[in-house]
Design an enzyme around this catalytic site. Sequence first.
Site, mmCIF file in Angstrom:
data_model
loop_
_atom_site.group_PDB
_atom_site.id
_atom_site.type_symbol
_atom_site.label_atom_id
_atom_site.label_comp_id
_atom_site.label_asym_id
_atom_site.label_seq_id
_atom_site.Cartn_x
_atom_site.Cartn_y
_atom_site.Cartn_z
ATOM 1 N N ASP A 12 41.388 41.693 49.900
ATOM 2 C CA ASP A 12 41.547 41.956 48.362
ATOM 3 C C ASP A 12 43.108 42.021 47.870
ATOM 4 O O ASP A 12 43.769 42.207 48.797
ATOM 5 C CB ASP A 12 40.668 43.028 48.064
ATOM 6 C CG ASP A 12 40.958 43.530 46.341
ATOM 7 O OD1 ASP A 12 40.773 42.743 45.749
ATOM 8 O OD2 ASP A 12 41.540 44.652 46.041
ATOM 9 N N ASP A 14 44.341 42.938 44.097
ATOM 10 C CA ASP A 14 44.696 44.306 43.238
ATOM 11 C C ASP A 14 44.395 45.606 44.161
ATOM 12 O O ASP A 14 43.045 45.951 44.336
ATOM 13 C CB ASP A 14 44.099 43.910 41.733
ATOM 14 C CG ASP A 14 44.483 42.715 41.365
ATOM 15 O OD1 ASP A 14 45.690 42.414 41.363
ATOM 16 O OD2 ASP A 14 43.671 41.726 41.207
ATOM 17 N N LYS A 57 39.047 38.672 31.400
ATOM 18 C CA LYS A 57 38.130 38.479 30.409
ATOM 19 C C LYS A 57 37.008 39.291 30.090
ATOM 20 O O LYS A 57 36.674 39.848 29.048
ATOM 21 C CB LYS A 57 37.908 37.005 30.541
ATOM 22 C CG LYS A 57 39.023 35.983 30.597
ATOM 23 C CD LYS A 57 38.601 34.668 30.542
ATOM 24 C CE LYS A 57 38.091 34.025 31.700
ATOM 25 N NZ LYS A 57 39.083 33.804 32.910
ATOM 26 N N GLU A 58 36.328 39.653 31.246
ATOM 27 C CA GLU A 58 35.305 40.553 31.135
ATOM 28 C C GLU A 58 35.617 42.033 30.653
ATOM 29 O O GLU A 58 34.893 42.674 30.353
ATOM 30 C CB GLU A 58 34.826 40.442 32.734
ATOM 31 C CG GLU A 58 34.116 39.289 33.222
ATOM 32 C CD GLU A 58 34.843 38.275 33.626
ATOM 33 O OE1 GLU A 58 36.233 38.460 33.747
ATOM 34 O OE2 GLU A 58 34.423 37.267 34.117
ATOM 35 N N ASP A 186 40.235 48.232 48.187
ATOM 36 C CA ASP A 186 40.674 49.744 47.744
ATOM 37 C C ASP A 186 39.720 50.375 46.720
ATOM 38 O O ASP A 186 39.897 51.273 46.269
ATOM 39 C CB ASP A 186 41.889 49.300 46.936
ATOM 40 C CG ASP A 186 41.608 48.740 45.657
ATOM 41 O OD1 ASP A 186 41.174 47.394 45.571
ATOM 42 O OD2 ASP A 186 42.157 49.015 44.529
HETATM 43 C C1 XBP Z 1 40.942 43.181 40.379
HETATM 44 C C2 XBP Z 1 40.426 42.844 38.973
HETATM 45 C C3 XBP Z 1 41.451 41.933 38.012
HETATM 46 C C4 XBP Z 1 42.491 42.271 37.495
HETATM 47 C C5 XBP Z 1 42.801 41.493 36.592
HETATM 48 O O1 XBP Z 1 39.709 43.457 41.085
HETATM 49 O O2 XBP Z 1 39.494 43.575 38.340
HETATM 50 O O3 XBP Z 1 40.467 41.608 37.095
HETATM 51 O O4 XBP Z 1 42.615 43.713 36.944
HETATM 52 O O5 XBP Z 1 43.060 39.809 36.784
HETATM 53 P P1 XBP Z 1 39.517 43.301 42.614
HETATM 54 P P2 XBP Z 1 42.662 38.861 35.807
HETATM 55 O O6 XBP Z 1 40.837 43.971 43.081
HETATM 56 O O7 XBP Z 1 38.179 44.278 43.025
HETATM 57 O O8 XBP Z 1 39.449 41.915 43.094
HETATM 58 O O9 XBP Z 1 43.107 39.396 34.433
HETATM 59 O O10 XBP Z 1 43.258 37.701 36.491
HETATM 60 O O11 XBP Z 1 41.214 38.813 35.749
HETATM 61 MG MG MG Z 2 40.849 45.806 44.437
#
Ligand code: XBP
Ligand code: MG
Length: 260
Positions: A12, A14, A57-58, A186
């Site tokens: 992953d 983020d 976006k969501e 995470d």
């Molecule tokens: C990561 C996210 C992403 C970022 C934003 O989740 O939720 O949506 O916050 O990215 P994970 P975008 O680590 O569980 O994949 O704005 O590009 O969608």
């Molecule tokens: Mg994450």
Amino acid sequence: MKNTTLKALIFDVDGTMADTERDGHRIAFNAAFDEYGIDWHWDVELYGKLLAVTGGKERMRYCASDLLGSDNLPENFDELVPELHAAKTRHYTELLAGGAIPLRPGVERLINEALAKGLRLAVATTTTPENVTALLRHTLGNDALKWFEVIAAGDIVPAKKPAGDIYDYALKAMSLSPEQCLAFEDSRNGILSSQAAGLTTLITINDYTRNDDFSGAAIVLNHLGEADQPFNVLAGNAHGHSLVDCELLAKIHAEHSVTA
Ligand code: XBP
Ligand code: MG
């Protein structure tokens, strides 16, 4: 008998590879709202609540429908979301280009060791593909893009985490079974996704996710650890190790392998 040799690591991005949410994505969302004259400011606490929904976006639509309401928003907000999100991506990648977000402890070390030992690498994330390439490029250098065989990201699958689709996509693209891989996550939404795809999962928590439910994780750590910065074990068996290296991964993988 299934082939259960460890072949690949799926990361992953983020919160796992880097602490991108509070000082990266959140700042970029707020900059986009300012740019479009939208009267929203996502502070650190509110953003923690918004993280319940993956995908930018969501997340904006969730904020308008469930958290802040749509009273002060432009009438065409829903149609504006993709454009607003494109602006957010621009702000975010500019932040990364400025070196705002480093990788978390142990991430670069483990990636280098895994590559040297012939493990294959992939990414499975809900974030926009440009965000992943910007992070890799500005932390590990341009070559890093070649190290990851598959970058499964963003809208490539319609159902984002906690659905398992993004991990299913990565596994299919690598022609590997879940038993041949380990996932790094995470968050609760992240582990729900990796487990839905059948993957043994290692967790490194962060400030937003430290109280999440990580039931079923192979191990829960504060970070992957460095030689001079040992990890803390929050759950699971670290087999006497103080950092995550390929030797520990092999032990964790063997411990959680299912032979059928
Ligand atoms: C990561 C996210 C992403 C970022 C934003 O989740 O939720 O949506 O916050 O990215 P994970 P975008 O680590 O569980 O994949 O704005 O590009 O969608
Ligand atoms: Mg994450």
